[in-house]
Design a protein around this motif. Structure first.
Motif, PDB file in Angstrom:
ATOM      1  N   PHE A 161      27.984 -62.623   5.606  1.00  0.00           N
ATOM      2  CA  PHE A 161      26.884 -62.379   6.438  1.00  0.00           C
ATOM      3  C   PHE A 161      28.021 -62.482   7.775  1.00  0.00           C
ATOM      4  O   PHE A 161      28.506 -61.412   8.376  1.00  0.00           O
ATOM      5  N   ALA A 162      29.169 -63.261   7.188  1.00  0.00           N
ATOM      6  CA  ALA A 162      30.599 -63.119   8.865  1.00  0.00           C
ATOM      7  C   ALA A 162      31.264 -61.984   8.647  1.00  0.00           C
ATOM      8  O   ALA A 162      31.823 -61.948   9.416  1.00  0.00           O
ATOM      9  N   LEU A 172      29.432 -59.623   9.444  1.00  0.00           N
ATOM     10  CA  LEU A 172      29.684 -58.807  11.367  1.00  0.00           C
ATOM     11  C   LEU A 172      31.371 -58.832  11.794  1.00  0.00           C
ATOM     12  O   LEU A 172      31.005 -57.615  12.854  1.00  0.00           O
ATOM     13  N   ALA A 173      32.420 -59.301  11.194  1.00  0.00           N
ATOM     14  CA  ALA A 173      33.267 -59.296  11.865  1.00  0.00           C
ATOM     15  C   ALA A 173      33.785 -57.624  11.876  1.00  0.00           C
ATOM     16  O   ALA A 173      34.747 -57.422  13.035  1.00  0.00           O
ATOM     17  N   ILE A 174      33.587 -56.773  10.483  1.00  0.00           N
ATOM     18  CA  ILE A 174      33.836 -55.152  10.740  1.00  0.00           C
ATOM     19  C   ILE A 174      33.021 -55.192  12.398  1.00  0.00           C
ATOM     20  O   ILE A 174      33.087 -54.139  12.701  1.00  0.00           O
ATOM     21  N   HIS A 217      31.155 -56.201  13.877  1.00  0.00           N
ATOM     22  CA  HIS A 217      31.063 -56.640  15.371  1.00  0.00           C
ATOM     23  C   HIS A 217      29.271 -56.531  16.441  1.00  0.00           C
ATOM     24  O   HIS A 217      29.601 -56.233  17.321  1.00  0.00           O
TER      25      HIS A 217
END
Lengths: 179, 562
Positions: free
Chosen positions: A27-28, A31-33, A35
C-alpha cells in the motif's frame, strides 16, 4: 478457483499469511506513486484481487512483497495513464525514481514498525493526541485544525513536524542498531 | 546546503498529498522538491510508510511512556568529553553519514558489563553522528528561523536588520538587538524570545549563541536538544522552557521554568555537566567558570509578545486590580483611580460619592476591554444583570441597593509610588499590608459587582492561557477595628460567577474570618468572570471588604493547542 476445495483453502490461508506481512508495504508503495490515499485504496483493492488470481503462479521461494509490488506497479501505472488528464501525476522519470526508492525502502519496513512504537512513546502528550486524532479517530488534518480553531496551513506544519520527529527518532534508533 | 525549511515543506506537502488536499501549485512544488533529489525521494518514500503504518496500527499507541532521557544525558556527557570533530561536508548525503559509523557489538538478553559497554558505545556513536549533524559549523549561511513577531525592534550594527516575517540565517557575525523585543521561530519549532539589548548569533537550526542580554527558549519535542551557548556555558534542552541571561560582566544565568536542561561548563580540559531541573537556576561566573545555585526568577524573561496589543509577558499573573484602575493587568494602571458607577468611566478619587437609585443597572465600561461592566446588585429589586450579553445572577440576595465611592478604590499602587494618604491608604488583612508597593487590592466594599471579559483578555494575549483566579477576601482589619470595639459586627457575602454560574461563594463573612482564600479554576470556554460582594443583609455600613492580590494565573499556551 473454487474456494471450497481443500487445496484452495490451504492456498488462501497461505495467501493471507503472506499478505499480513506485506499489505502495508504494498500500500505504501502505491501511495508514494499516486500520492493520494483515496486513489491508493482503489488500486490496492485491484491489486489484491489480481494477486489472489495469480497466486498459484507465485514462486514460494521468492519475496511475496516484491511480487505484490510488481503487480501493484503495473496496475498503478495503468491507473495513472488512464487518469493522467484528470489527476496530478508526477513526471514519468520521477515516477520511476520514486517507485525504485520506495521499493528499496520496503526492506526496512518491519524494523520501522517496531521502532515506531518506541518513538511514539517519546512524543509529548499533545503531539500524541494529535497523531491519535489523525490516525485512530481517522480525522483529516483539516478537520483537526477546524476543531482546534487554527488554520489548515498551521496544522499541516505542526503535523509535518511531528512526522519529521518520528522519522528522525526511527533513524536515530537505526544508527544505534547498525541498520 | 539544504534549506531546512524545504525539508519541513516536503513533509507538509507529502501529508497534504496523501490526504488529497494538494493544490496544483503545491503539487508542482512537491514535484520540484523531489526531482533529481534522492534524499528527498527517500524521505518522501519513508513518509508514505509512516503514514500507512500509523493508519493501520492502532495497537502502536498503547503505551504512553515519557521520553527516555538516557540518550540526552549521554549526549551531554559525550559533549563534556568530546574532542574536536572533523565535520563532513554539510551537503553529504545522510546515508553516507550512516555508513561512516561503525556498528557496535550487540548482545541480547544478558545484563553484563559488556552490555553496559555496548550501550555506552552505541550512545557515543549516536552522539558522534548527532553532533556531526546537529552541531557542526556551517560553511554557508543557511536560513533556519523566521522572525515571527517584534515590538519596537531596533537593530544596531551592520550585520542585520529584520522585519516581521524575515528569514534569519546562520552566520559568523553577531546580531545586535538594540531596542524592543523579537520572537524567532526556528524551523524545528523551537521558539526564542529576545529582549533588547542583546547580542547573539544563530549557529544552526538547533543552536543559538548569546553574547549578552536575555533570551527565553521554548522547545517542543521536535526540537529537543536545542542548545544555547554563552562564553562560559552550554545549555542543552531536554524538553523544556528556560531563560538565559548574560550580563555586562559576562556571567551567565540559567533559569529553568519548565522541564529540565543539561548545563555544561568549563573549558575543554575541565568540563563539568549537571542537570538543572524545573524551577531552579544557576549562575556561572565568567572569571572562573564556577557554578552556584540561585533562586529561579520565573518572571525575569520575556516569554510572549503580541505586537498588535503591545503585550509583553514575563510569566507573571494578570493583576485584576491593575485592570480596574485602567491598566492592562501588568502594572500600567493609575494610582487612586476607580470606575464611576454613573458613567462607567475611569476617574480619580477626588471626592466621596454615594450611589443611589442605581441598583441592578448594568454599567458598561467602554474604555476598558477587559471589563465588561459594573453593577450594584440587589436581588430584592429584580433581576441582577451581570453582563452586556444579559447574563443574570440567579439567587442574588436582597441588599440595600446602594454603594459608595468609585469602584476600585486604591486598586493598584505602582511599585515606585507611595499610596495616596487620604483616599488610597493601605489596608491590613491578616496583618499583611495591601494597597502598597507590589501588593494590590480591589476595594469591593458592600454591594458591588464587576464582570471581567476573559475573552477580551485572550484576544489580547492569544498565546497565553488563563488558568485560575486567585485572591484573598476579607475585612480590612485596621479600618473595622474601631467599629468592632463599638459592638458592630458587619457581614458581607462574596460571590464568584463564571458565565452567570456561581462557582465560589462565602456568605455571612465577618471580621473574625480573616483572609479567605479565593481560588477558582477557569476553563478556556469561560467568557465572563463576575466578582460580587453583597451586604450580608445587614446594610452596607462598615463593609470595608477587599480583594487582596486579585490575580489571574496565566500559562503559555502550547503552540499545538492553538
Amino acid at each position: 478457483m473454487d474456494p471450497e476445495t481443500p487445496e484452495n483453502i490451504k492456498l488462501s490461508s497461505l495467501f493471507f499469511r503472506h499478505l499480513m506481512d506485506s499489505e502495508d508495504k504494498i500500500f505504501a508503495f502505491i501511495l508514494a506513486i499516486v500520492h493520494s490515499d483515496a486513489d491508493a485504496k482503489d488500486i490496492m483493492q485491484e491489486t489484491l484481487v489480481t494477486m489472489w488470481q495469480q497466486f498459484s503462479r507465485f514462486q514460494s521461494d521468492s519475496s511475496f512483497t516484491a511480487w505484490g509490488i510488481g503487480i501493484a506497479k503495473n496496475l498503478t501505472y495503468t491507473y495513472l495513464r488512464k487518469h493522467r488528464t484528470s489527476k496530478m501525476v508526477f513526471s514519468t522519470e520521477l515516477l520511476e525514481e520514486i517507485a525504485q526508492v520506495t521499493a528499496e525502502t520496503t526492506e526496512k519496513h518491519d524494523y520501522w514498525s517496531e521502532q515506531l512504537r518506541e518513538c511514539l512513546k517519546k512524543l509529548e502528550k499533545n503531539e500524541l493526541d494529535l497523531i491519535k486524532k489523525r490516525y485512530i479517530d481517522n480525522m483529516t488534518t483539516r478537520s483537526i485544525a477546524l476543531g482546534l480553531g487554527i488554520s489548515d496551513h498551521k496544522m499541516y506544519y505542526i503535523m509535518a513536524n511531528i512526522h519529521r520527529a518520528l522519522q528522525f527518532c526511527i533513524h536515530r534508533s537505526s544508527l544505534t542498531e547498525g541498520i | 546546503m539544504e534549506n531546512s525549511s524545504n525539508k519541513i515543506r516536503l513533509y507538509k506537502l507529502a501529508l497534504q498529498a496523501f490526504e488529497d488536499s494538494l493544490s496544483e501549485d503545491d503539487f508542482l512544488e512537491l514535484q520540484s522538491l523531489l526531482t533529481d533529489n534522492p534524499v528527498n525521494q527517500r524521505r518522501y518514500a519513508e513518509m508514505a510508510f509512516l503514514f500507512t503504518t500509523l493508519k493501520n496500527s492502532g495497537q502502536l499507541f498503547k503505551s504512553e511512556d515519557v521520553l527516555d532521557m538516557a540518550v540526552w544525558k549521554a549526549l551531554s556527557e559525550y559533549e563534556m568529553a568530546a574532542q574536536a570533530i572533523e565535520i563532513p561536508d554539510a551537503h553529504q548525503d545522510e546515508q553516507k553519514k550512516y555508513q561512516d559509523v561503525a556498528t557496535p557489538v550487540k548482545e541480547k538478553h544478558r545484563i553484563s558489563r559488556l552490555n553496559i559497554f555496548t550501550l555506552v558505545s552505541s550512545a557515543a556513536i549516536l552522539l558522534l553522528a548527532l553532533l556531526c549533524m546537529k552541531f557542526g559549523p556551517s560553511r554557508q549561511s543557511v536560513e533556519v528561523a523566521t522572525l515571527t513577531d517584534s515590538i519596537n525592534a531596533k537593530w544596531a550594527g551592520d550585520t542585520g536588520s529584520f522585519e516581521d516575517g524575515s528569514r534569519v540565517a546562520t552566520g559568523n557575525e553577531n546580531l545586535f538587538l538594540d531596542k524592543g523585543y523579537i520572537e524567532l521561530l526556528f524551523d524545528n519549532q523551537a521558539k526564542v524570545t529576545i529582549e533588547a539589548p542583546a547580542e547573539f548569533k544563530i549557529i544552526s537550526e538547533e543552536q543559538i549563541q548569546l553574547s549578552s542580554g536575555r533570551i527565553y527558549v521554548t522547545v517542543p519535542f521536535s526540537a529537543i536538544g536545542f542548545m544555547v551557548t554563552t562564553a562560559t556555558a552550554k545549555v542543552i534542552d531536554l524538553g523544556t522552557e528556560f531563560g538565559v541571561q548574560v550580563d555586562m560582566r559576562g556571567d551567565t544565568e540559567l533559569h529553568v521554568v519548565k522541564g529540565k536542561t543539561s548545563l555544561i561548563t568549563g573549558d575543554k580540559m575541565n568540563k563539568a555537566s549537571q542537570l538543572v531541573l524545573e524551577k531552579t537556576a544557576r549562575r556561572i561566573r565568567y572569571d572562573n567558570s564556577s557554578v552556584s545555585e540561585i533562586s529561579c526568577q520565573e518572571d525575569m524573561f520575556v516569554r510572549e509578545i503580541n505586537p498588535e496589543t503591545s503585550f509583553v509577558w514575563r510569566g507573571q499573573a494578570l493583576d485584576l486590580a491593575d485592570v480596574v484602575v485602567g491598566g492592562n493587568g501588568f502594572g500600567t494602571g493609575q494610582k487612586s483611580y476607580g470606575i464611576d458607577f454613573n458613567s462607567g468611566q475611569l476617574r480619580a478619587f477626588d471626592k466621596r460619592i454615594d450611589y443611589r437609585d442605581l441598583a441592578n443597572k448594568f454599567v458598561p465600561v467602554p474604555g476598558n476591554a477587559f471589563i465588561d461592566g459594573i453593577f450594584i446588585p440587589d436581588g430584592g429589586a429584580g433581576e441582577v444583570t451581570i453582563s452586556s450579553t444579559g447574563l443574570v445572577f440567579q439567587g442574588c440576595p436582597d441588599t440595600g441597593g446602594t454603594s459608595v465611592e468609585l469602584f476600585g478604590c486604591c486598586g493598584w499602587i505602582p511599585r515606585d509610588k507611595e499610596p495616596d494618604p487620604i483616599l488610597c491608604r493601605d489596608f491590613l488583612l491578616d496583618n499583611v499590608q495591601y494597597g502598597v508597593s507590589g501588593a494590590s487590592l480591589i476595594g469591593l466594599w458592600g454591594n458591588r459587582g464587576i464582570t471581567f471579559n476573559l475573552e477580551a483578555m485572550r484576544k489580547a494575549m492569544p498565546e497565553i492561557e488563563i488558568k485560575k483566579l486567585s485572591s484573598l477576601y476579607g475585612y480590612a482589619q485596621n479600618v473595622v477595628k474601631a467599629t468592632k470595639d463599638t459592638g458592630n459586627n458587619p457581614k458581607t457575602d462574596l460571590w464568584v460567577l463564571l458565565d452567570g454560574e456561581v462557582v465560589f461563594s462565602r456568605e455571612q463573612v465577618t471580621i473574625e474570618d480573616g483572609a479567605i482564600p479565593v481560588d477558582v479554576e477557569i476553563d478556556p470556554s469561560n467568557h465572563f468572570l463576575s466578582i460580587i460582594a453583597t451586604d450580608g443583609s445587614d446594610s452596607r455600613a462598615n463593609d470595608w471588604v477587599l480583594l487582596a492580590r486579585p490575580q489571574l494565573e496565566l500559562e503559555s499556551k502550547d503552540y499545538r493547542d492553538m
